[in-house]
Design a protein around this motif. Sequence first.
Motif, mmCIF file in Angstrom:
data_model
loop_
_atom_site.group_PDB
_atom_site.id
_atom_site.type_symbol
_atom_site.label_atom_id
_atom_site.label_comp_id
_atom_site.label_asym_id
_atom_site.label_seq_id
_atom_site.Cartn_x
_atom_site.Cartn_y
_atom_site.Cartn_z
ATOM 1 N N TYR A 450 0.828 -1.214 0.000
ATOM 2 C CA TYR A 450 0.000 0.000 0.000
ATOM 3 C C TYR A 450 0.867 1.271 0.000
ATOM 4 N N TYR A 451 1.966 1.230 0.766
ATOM 5 C CA TYR A 451 2.810 2.426 0.891
ATOM 6 C C TYR A 451 4.036 2.392 -0.016
ATOM 7 N N GLY A 452 4.189 1.333 -0.797
ATOM 8 C CA GLY A 452 5.342 1.246 -1.688
ATOM 9 C C GLY A 452 6.648 1.110 -0.931
ATOM 10 N N ALA A 453 6.621 0.388 0.190
ATOM 11 C CA ALA A 453 7.819 0.223 1.010
ATOM 12 C C ALA A 453 8.744 -0.831 0.413
ATOM 13 N N ASP A 454 10.032 -0.693 0.674
ATOM 14 C CA ASP A 454 11.009 -1.691 0.222
ATOM 15 C C ASP A 454 10.980 -2.925 1.113
ATOM 16 N N TYR A 455 10.632 -2.737 2.365
ATOM 17 C CA TYR A 455 10.575 -3.835 3.333
ATOM 18 C C TYR A 455 9.721 -3.398 4.519
ATOM 19 N N GLY A 456 9.315 -4.379 5.310
ATOM 20 C CA GLY A 456 8.582 -4.098 6.523
ATOM 21 C C GLY A 456 9.191 -4.877 7.672
ATOM 22 N N ILE A 457 8.844 -4.497 8.892
ATOM 23 C CA ILE A 457 9.443 -5.105 10.081
ATOM 24 C C ILE A 457 8.349 -5.601 11.017
ATOM 25 N N ILE A 458 8.491 -6.833 11.485
ATOM 26 C CA ILE A 458 7.603 -7.388 12.504
ATOM 27 C C ILE A 458 8.427 -7.633 13.765
ATOM 28 N N ILE A 459 7.996 -7.041 14.867
ATOM 29 C CA ILE A 459 8.637 -7.242 16.169
ATOM 30 C C ILE A 459 7.724 -8.161 16.965
ATOM 31 N N SER A 460 8.167 -9.388 17.173
ATOM 32 C CA SER A 460 7.302 -10.403 17.758
ATOM 33 C C SER A 460 8.104 -11.380 18.596
ATOM 34 N N ASN A 464 13.160 -15.861 17.931
ATOM 35 C CA ASN A 464 14.256 -15.641 18.866
ATOM 36 C C ASN A 464 15.448 -14.958 18.221
ATOM 37 N N ASN A 465 15.475 -14.967 16.896
ATOM 38 C CA ASN A 465 16.598 -14.388 16.167
ATOM 39 C C ASN A 465 16.086 -13.557 15.003
ATOM 40 N N ILE A 466 16.926 -12.636 14.563
ATOM 41 C CA ILE A 466 16.587 -11.832 13.399
ATOM 42 C C ILE A 466 16.503 -12.740 12.173
ATOM 43 N N GLU A 467 15.399 -12.597 11.459
ATOM 44 C CA GLU A 467 15.199 -13.368 10.238
ATOM 45 C C GLU A 467 14.661 -12.446 9.145
ATOM 46 N N LYS A 468 14.920 -12.810 7.899
ATOM 47 C CA LYS A 468 14.340 -12.062 6.781
ATOM 48 C C LYS A 468 13.764 -13.043 5.790
ATOM 49 N N HIS A 469 12.476 -12.904 5.534
ATOM 50 C CA HIS A 469 11.784 -13.746 4.571
ATOM 51 C C HIS A 469 11.174 -12.828 3.515
ATOM 52 N N GLY A 470 11.760 -12.871 2.322
ATOM 53 C CA GLY A 470 11.307 -11.959 1.278
ATOM 54 C C GLY A 470 11.625 -10.529 1.684
ATOM 55 N N ASN A 471 10.588 -9.690 1.732
ATOM 56 C CA ASN A 471 10.805 -8.294 2.128
ATOM 57 C C ASN A 471 10.286 -8.002 3.538
ATOM 58 N N ILE A 472 10.219 -9.039 4.368
ATOM 59 C CA ILE A 472 9.785 -8.878 5.763
ATOM 60 C C ILE A 472 10.908 -9.290 6.703
ATOM 61 N N ILE A 473 11.244 -8.391 7.640
ATOM 62 C CA ILE A 473 12.278 -8.655 8.636
ATOM 63 C C ILE A 473 11.595 -8.918 9.976
ATOM 64 N N ILE A 475 12.098 -9.465 14.096
ATOM 65 C CA ILE A 475 13.009 -9.179 15.220
ATOM 66 C C ILE A 475 12.316 -9.547 16.516
ATOM 67 N N SER A 476 13.038 -10.148 17.441
ATOM 68 C CA SER A 476 12.454 -10.423 18.752
ATOM 69 C C SER A 476 12.421 -9.124 19.564
ATOM 70 N N PRO A 477 11.443 -8.971 20.456
ATOM 71 C CA PRO A 477 11.370 -7.749 21.289
ATOM 72 C C PRO A 477 12.633 -7.516 22.102
ATOM 73 N N LYS A 478 13.228 -8.561 22.618
ATOM 74 C CA LYS A 478 14.432 -8.422 23.437
ATOM 75 C C LYS A 478 15.569 -7.822 22.615
ATOM 76 N N THR A 479 15.776 -8.362 21.409
ATOM 77 C CA THR A 479 16.823 -7.818 20.550
ATOM 78 C C THR A 479 16.520 -6.376 20.180
ATOM 79 N N PHE A 480 15.264 -6.104 19.799
ATOM 80 C CA PHE A 480 14.876 -4.751 19.409
ATOM 81 C C PHE A 480 15.161 -3.756 20.537
ATOM 82 N N SER A 481 15.027 -4.193 21.784
ATOM 83 C CA SER A 481 15.189 -3.295 22.927
ATOM 84 C C SER A 481 16.608 -2.802 23.104
ATOM 85 N N PHE A 482 17.572 -3.398 22.367
ATOM 86 C CA PHE A 482 18.954 -2.912 22.392
ATOM 87 C C PHE A 482 19.133 -1.697 21.493
ATOM 88 N N LEU A 483 18.115 -1.302 20.752
ATOM 89 C CA LEU A 483 18.204 -0.191 19.806
ATOM 90 C C LEU A 483 18.533 1.116 20.524
#
Length: 483
Positions: A450-460, A464-473, A475-483
């Motif tokens: 809808y927005y013409g994005a190159d990729y999207g992110i799911i924080i769930s 347990n680890n960062i993964e990328k499937h197609g154009n979706i990344i 991230i676990s909440p714990k890892t994201f919290s290090f941002l």
Amino acid sequence: MDDKTQLILNFLNENISNMPHVLRDNLINNDMKLNCRFEFDEIRESIDDFINGNVLNRFIVLPGIRGVGKTTLLYQAYHYLLNDKRILPEQIIYLSCDDLNNLVDCNIREIVDIYLNNQFNTNLRLLDREIFLLIDESQYDKNWAMSGKIIYDRSEKIFMVFTGSSALNLEYNADVARRMFKRVITPLNYNEHVKLKYDYSNINLGNSLVDLILNGNIEEAIKYENEVNRDLINNIEYRSNDWDEYLRYGGFPILARKINFRRLTANIVDMVEKVVNTDMVSIKNFTFENQTNSNRILRYLALQNAGDLSQNNLAKYLKTSQANVKNILDILEKTHLIFSLEAYGTSSKRTKKTKKYYFATSSIRNALSIKSGNTIKDIKQYEGILLENLVASILFNLTQREDNYFTLYYDTNKKKNVDFILQQDFKNPVPIEVGRGKKDKKQITHAINYYGADYGIIISDTTNNIEKHGNIIYISPKTFSFL
């Protein structure tokens, strides 16, 4: 010498004589020296530069909500000056305007003039030695900003650090702003939390996550995520449920020192009440009635989803005007207890759509929910609401850094909206979905298209680890919290 001058001198001299005991009591816990927030590195570097002759960056202002460690930063700066740089005690002025205000009206410039005259028989213009001015609770001097400006302009021999509540953001002009370096002391992200609690940090993970969020690059983030997970597993002091405690009670250094969660909750509620009943009262024309309204609004927000706030309904509930509700919300934002996100879209859409409000930390929401009687009985739903607030606050704090030029919005798409839209300059937007116990990609896929994005992110928490499937990344909440 008049009585006021004598009171001030007695107060300052007593501070100097008591500081060794104060530093020991506040910087040592269980015979261990407390670890420092990352902001202390910036203060230390500025002190070193000043001592080495660089007089430009000598007026530092550190606003932030109560309890995030501003006073401790001043104590650590004092300890560094005294023990590492061998600065004489009489050249360091530590002052809590809150404490002094109980004796006399606090005026920082007047205090400095009195001290210099009596201790060194000199004044600001003739000062010939370095003086370090560490001022806590600066907002109790109504003219703190002008005091700092005058001291800055009249002497290059004084290095200043002013800390205080976020009310410091309310009263200074552009002329003062040009002279000072302002660094908002935000609640702790998880990297800062483990640094204080376990003496471990990994700044590389935080930097690589910024690259992941803004550019979609995952290789470095995966590398450092694995490094952090390995290090924490091998840390015998690290507890497996530490992040879950951080979600509910984190953001404040006190969590690194206490595990009595009932007391922690009470401390957070007390902090919120002090901001409303003390900091906000100092604002001109803020009435007692609006103190009550502010507390009610905060508790109302704590029991609602972020997007369920109707200013019209809230005005009716409080029996006040919508304009007054808006004014209170604006002031609450300036104290950094809450923040708001605008709707993603054109300037017209952002103006028409209601803002979404979040708390500065998920722990503030949790504490106020407990205090008010949380009505959400589904634990996953409740944790999902806390997680959305945590993600919002971490991303919002990231937008406040000087080197990150992007804006955070919420999604107004009614059919399949995601939680957040991140926009950087003229790049394509980045949709972000947050979930507890779910990994459904329908909403993020729709938003990417809808927005013409190159990729999207799911924080769930289903990964347990960062993964990328197609154009979706993912991230676990714990890892994201290090941002």
